[in-house]
Design a protein around this motif. Structure first.
Motif, PDB file in Angstrom:
ATOM      1  N   GLU A   1      59.850  24.595  49.652  1.00 30.95           N
ATOM      2  CA  GLU A   1      58.751  25.533  49.856  1.00 30.95           C
ATOM      3  C   GLU A   1      57.479  24.746  50.161  1.00 30.95           C
ATOM      4  O   GLU A   1      57.104  23.846  49.424  1.00 30.95           O
ATOM      5  CB  GLU A   1      58.560  26.390  48.606  1.00 30.95           C
ATOM      6  N   ILE A   2      56.795  25.089  51.274  1.00 29.34           N
ATOM      7  CA  ILE A   2      55.628  24.316  51.691  1.00 29.34           C
ATOM      8  C   ILE A   2      54.306  24.970  51.307  1.00 29.34           C
ATOM      9  O   ILE A   2      53.255  24.349  51.414  1.00 29.34           O
ATOM     10  CB  ILE A   2      55.642  24.079  53.212  1.00 29.34           C
ATOM     11  N   GLY A   3      54.340  26.214  50.860  1.00 24.61           N
ATOM     12  CA  GLY A   3      53.095  26.921  50.585  1.00 24.61           C
ATOM     13  C   GLY A   3      52.340  26.395  49.379  1.00 24.61           C
ATOM     14  O   GLY A   3      51.113  26.294  49.385  1.00 24.61           O
ATOM     15  N   GLU A   4      53.076  26.052  48.333  1.00 17.44           N
ATOM     16  CA  GLU A   4      52.431  25.577  47.102  1.00 17.44           C
ATOM     17  C   GLU A   4      52.369  24.059  47.121  1.00 17.44           C
ATOM     18  O   GLU A   4      53.367  23.373  46.954  1.00 17.44           O
ATOM     19  CB  GLU A   4      53.218  26.044  45.870  1.00 17.44           C
ATOM     20  N   GLN A   5      51.163  23.530  47.345  1.00 16.44           N
ATOM     21  CA  GLN A   5      50.981  22.090  47.459  1.00 16.44           C
ATOM     22  C   GLN A   5      50.165  21.578  46.277  1.00 16.44           C
ATOM     23  O   GLN A   5      49.117  22.123  45.943  1.00 16.44           O
ATOM     24  CB  GLN A   5      50.256  21.747  48.765  1.00 16.44           C
TER      25      GLN A   5
END
Length: 232
Positions: free
Chosen positions: A125-129
């Motif tokens: 998942e790339i949204g939560e950084q």
């Protein structure tokens, strides 16, 4: 005006729009250390197909089921999280699926703690950084649970692991979120909005850092890795 200049202006305007949008949302949105609640019996959100498959793979790999939670109580959130933990408590896994503002979302995260205080996270998942520096995050966008688990296990080689508390994957997950928030506040990338230190927001400095790291630095690194110029 030549067409290429119009194109460049259009691209610049689009990038500027997303820059302002992301930074503004970062500074406006409140982030809770404990954003979950336990749904009443019979009120659980159904599993989306990707989450159901991930849960099946987690069970096959020997993970023990921890609990089911819903994310947030606002109407825009309809997201279910299933928590898993390995029998030796060396790894916590979360599987999410649902909708945010009626847009589909899904994700898998695997977490481990090293004896020297680092948090290793492997996700699709790339949204939560995480920009706090607490987590060493490796993102593989097209991977399922089994493939992510294999990558995570490779990262754990030759690393001394500090186990999470037995049978408490949710507590271990909250511990990681608190560590991240404390670090952000310490370096003035965020501030707590309550006296208990359970809710925080990004500062302008933190929002700018989030934008450049999430939208430029890490996508570039993933691209270089995909063509073999950066190793795992």
């Amino acid at each position: 005006m030549p067409e290429y200049q119009l194109l460049l202006l259009g691209i610049g305007a689009l990038l500027g729009f997303f820059f302002i949008l992301i930074v503004s949302v970062c500074m406006w949105e409140k982030q809770a250390i404990q954003p979950f609640y336990f749904p009443d019996d019979g009120e659980e959100y159904p599993l989306v197909d990707a989450a159901a498959e991930a849960n099946q793979e987690a069970a096959k790999l020997g993970f023990e089921y921890g609990c089911l939670c819903h994310f947030g109580k606002a109407k825009m959130y309809r997201v279910r999280y299933d928590f898993w933990i390995t029998p030796d408590c060396s790894m916590i896994a979360t599987v999410s699926g649902g909708e945010v503002a009626k847009l589909p979302c899904k994700g898998i995260w695997l977490y481990s703690k090293s004896a020297d205080g680092r948090i290793l996270c492997t996700t699709n998942e790339i949204g939560e950084q995480d920009i706090s520096g607490v987590m060493e995050q490796s993102t593989w966008t097209d991977y399922g649970f089994k493939e992510l688990h294999k990558k995570h296990m490779q990262r754990l080689k030759e690393i001394a692991i500090e186990p999470f508390e037995a049978d408490k994957p949710l507590a271990g997950y909250f511990e990681i979120r608190k560590m991240k928030a404390d670090r952000l506040v310490k370096v003035k990338d965020a501030y707590y909005t309550d006296d208990e230190g359970l809710v925080w927001r990004y500062t302008l400095k933190g929002a700018l850092k989030f934008y450049f790291i999430s939208q430029w630095v890490r996508p570039l690194k993933r691209g270089l890795r995909s063509i073999g110029l950066v190793k795992d």
